[in-house]
Write a protein that holds these residues in place. Sequence first.
Motif, short mmCIF file in Angstrom:
data_model
loop_
_atom_site.label_atom_id
_atom_site.label_comp_id
_atom_site.label_asym_id
_atom_site.label_seq_id
_atom_site.Cartn_x
_atom_site.Cartn_y
_atom_site.Cartn_z
N LEU A 317 -22.61 31.03 7.14
CA LEU A 317 -21.22 30.80 6.74
C LEU A 317 -20.29 30.85 7.94
O LEU A 317 -19.20 30.25 7.91
CB LEU A 317 -20.82 31.87 5.71
N ALA A 318 -20.69 31.53 9.02
CA ALA A 318 -19.85 31.58 10.23
C ALA A 318 -19.58 30.18 10.77
O ALA A 318 -18.51 29.91 11.31
CB ALA A 318 -20.53 32.43 11.30
N PHE A 319 -20.54 29.27 10.64
CA PHE A 319 -20.35 27.89 11.07
C PHE A 319 -19.23 27.22 10.25
O PHE A 319 -18.33 26.58 10.82
CB PHE A 319 -21.65 27.11 10.92
N ALA A 320 -19.29 27.38 8.93
CA ALA A 320 -18.27 26.78 8.07
C ALA A 320 -16.89 27.37 8.35
O ALA A 320 -15.88 26.66 8.31
CB ALA A 320 -18.65 26.97 6.60
N VAL A 321 -16.83 28.67 8.64
CA VAL A 321 -15.55 29.29 8.97
C VAL A 321 -15.00 28.68 10.25
O VAL A 321 -13.79 28.42 10.37
CB VAL A 321 -15.72 30.82 9.11
N GLY A 322 -15.87 28.43 11.23
CA GLY A 322 -15.43 27.77 12.46
C GLY A 322 -14.87 26.39 12.19
O GLY A 322 -13.87 25.97 12.79
N VAL A 323 -15.49 25.66 11.26
CA VAL A 323 -14.98 24.33 10.90
C VAL A 323 -13.59 24.44 10.31
O VAL A 323 -12.68 23.67 10.65
CB VAL A 323 -15.94 23.64 9.90
N VAL A 324 -13.40 25.38 9.41
CA VAL A 324 -12.09 25.55 8.78
C VAL A 324 -11.02 25.90 9.81
O VAL A 324 -9.93 25.33 9.83
CB VAL A 324 -12.16 26.63 7.68
N PHE A 325 -11.32 26.83 10.72
CA PHE A 325 -10.36 27.25 11.74
C PHE A 325 -10.05 26.11 12.71
O PHE A 325 -8.92 25.96 13.17
CB PHE A 325 -10.89 28.46 12.51
N GLY A 326 -11.06 25.31 13.04
CA GLY A 326 -10.85 24.26 14.03
C GLY A 326 -10.22 23.00 13.50
O GLY A 326 -9.68 22.21 14.28
N SER A 327 -10.27 22.80 12.20
CA SER A 327 -9.80 21.52 11.64
C SER A 327 -8.32 21.29 11.88
O SER A 327 -7.90 20.19 12.25
CB SER A 327 -10.10 21.47 10.14
N GLY A 328 -7.51 22.33 11.65
CA GLY A 328 -6.06 22.16 11.83
C GLY A 328 -5.70 21.81 13.26
O GLY A 328 -4.91 20.89 13.50
N ALA A 329 -6.27 22.52 14.22
CA ALA A 329 -5.96 22.25 15.62
C ALA A 329 -6.43 20.87 16.04
O ALA A 329 -5.72 20.15 16.75
CB ALA A 329 -6.62 23.31 16.50
N ALA A 330 -7.61 20.46 15.57
CA ALA A 330 -8.13 19.14 15.93
C ALA A 330 -7.24 18.03 15.40
O ALA A 330 -6.98 17.04 16.08
CB ALA A 330 -9.56 18.99 15.40
N THR A 331 -6.77 18.21 14.18
CA THR A 331 -5.89 17.19 13.58
C THR A 331 -4.59 17.05 14.36
O THR A 331 -4.08 15.94 14.55
CB THR A 331 -5.60 17.55 12.12
N ARG A 332 -4.04 18.18 14.83
CA ARG A 332 -2.79 18.12 15.60
C ARG A 332 -2.99 17.52 16.99
O ARG A 332 -2.12 16.84 17.52
CB ARG A 332 -2.19 19.53 15.72
N LEU A 333 -4.16 17.77 17.58
CA LEU A 333 -4.40 17.31 18.95
C LEU A 333 -4.82 15.84 19.01
O LEU A 333 -4.61 15.18 20.03
CB LEU A 333 -5.48 18.17 19.60
N ALA A 334 -5.43 15.33 17.95
CA ALA A 334 -5.97 13.97 17.98
C ALA A 334 -4.94 12.90 18.35
O ALA A 334 -5.23 12.03 19.18
CB ALA A 334 -6.63 13.64 16.65
N PRO A 335 -3.71 12.90 17.78
CA PRO A 335 -2.77 11.84 18.16
C PRO A 335 -2.40 11.85 19.64
O PRO A 335 -2.18 10.80 20.23
CB PRO A 335 -1.54 12.15 17.28
N MET A 336 -2.36 13.04 20.26
CA MET A 336 -1.97 13.12 21.66
C MET A 336 -3.14 12.89 22.62
O MET A 336 -2.98 12.29 23.68
CB MET A 336 -1.35 14.50 21.94
N LEU A 337 -4.33 13.36 22.22
CA LEU A 337 -5.47 13.32 23.14
C LEU A 337 -6.48 12.22 22.82
O LEU A 337 -7.33 11.91 23.65
CB LEU A 337 -6.17 14.68 23.14
N GLY A 338 -6.42 11.66 21.61
CA GLY A 338 -7.29 10.55 21.26
C GLY A 338 -8.76 10.88 21.44
O GLY A 338 -9.26 11.89 20.93
N ARG A 339 -9.45 10.03 22.21
CA ARG A 339 -10.89 10.17 22.34
C ARG A 339 -11.30 11.47 23.03
O ARG A 339 -12.46 11.90 22.92
CB ARG A 339 -11.48 8.98 23.09
#
Length: 496
Positions: A317-339
Amino acid sequence: MHEPTGAVRLHPRRWPALIVILIAVFMDLLDATVVLIALPSLRHDLGASETVLEWTAAGYTLAFATLLITGGRLGDRFGRKRVLLAGLVVFVVASVAAGASVSPAMLVVSRLVQGAAAALMIPQVLPFIQTEFSDEERPKAIAAFGMTFAVGGVSGPLLGGLLLDAGLFGWGWRTVFFVNVPFGLVCLAGVAALAPESRTGAARRFDVLGLLIATAALAALFHPLIEGQALGRPGWILALPVAAVLLFAMFLRRERTAVGRGADPLINPALFRSRAVSGGLAVAVFFFCGPAYGFVMTIFLQDFAGWTPLRTALTLLAFAVGVVFGSGAATRLAPMLGRRVVIAGPLVMAAGIGMVAGAVRLGGTEVGQWQLVPGLFVAGLGMAAVATTLITVVLAHVRDDDAGAASGVINTTIQLGTALGIAVIGAVFFSLLDAGPPADATVAALLCVAALLLVSAALGFLLPPRRITDLPGAARRRAGGGAPRAPRTPRRSGRG
């Protein structure tokens, strides 16, 4: 007052209908992951071979991926509610068959049918949201759809551990399949009573022969990976990958011919000329081999380290918790950092898997729960960086007219990558189990996962380098709000 001309009447029960449909999505997500925790139990109870374990885990995803685009086309042509109901019926029946399996062959066939049924169900969800919700309501509906995926990914292994630990009715591993029956019956009743029917009036006949060729190509690719070791790798099975390449070439040629004569192809080959699409496919097929770590760790921890299913599930479950924590930051960074987000994700996940491999190397079969949790959490952060942004980055660089097709092709490739990872990593793991200690086989398999992730990071440079915020306004708006909005399709009860 009269309704303005051209206004679309919204179905009054659209939100209750969406809730019921999302329960069906949740059920599919559970079934894709819950079985991993049960693999060691069904291996002992059913006498399942290593090959059967791989087919049980990968067969569902393979059937789902193969028929995903076709399921969407069937809904467009024959009615999305009708196809969703058909998928639910088949899914419930296949779940009963899987839970009642008396032989490994019956279990594998049931899992394949489950995956095919899921491919009928899932493609109907986004068109339902698109046609039944207003512009103001649609973002909330799409957010609920996305949240279902997040919760389903977290819940699968945990529910599997709880069910096996509870030992309901003495059913053991069979409960992870029988649990679909009450969910499925609720969904059947709810969809039948609440969901409106809709279809695309312009939907054309899809390419049945093309589907058969593609299915044969996938079978020729996966069969030697999963069955090769058990059969002793005879000459004929080594020739199957060559046949797979030839069949894929035949499929692409047929699709080009279909486009040339104005027919409706399963996949438009012109998509592959887009750097965004071809790069995204390359990243997806290698990166989504990564979740195969769960297949290896589940067997190692329960069969060799002596862990209970619940302890295994709580640790993973620690893996899934990491996914949940990282999803918000990744979504915010994607428009600025792209690939760059897509490139960084595999590197982070590879580091996390490397930490897990290091813990197994140091602890062996005596490895502790808290030795594994940090690496699993870091790996989840890396998964979030790609899983939540890859399609957004790709769609931001393709034309509006190609966005739907590109999304479908990449989603299919993601599922194929998941099945391929289980086949390849499973083959490595089981072959090494015969030659040495289980901890050594586990470490080697995990390092193979990390190597595939590093390849995925390198392939990320194939994606267009421009940031999403630097693209023209239309692409920028699409990246911020998901896929472009398609014209609202009127509901029809008659002929399509």
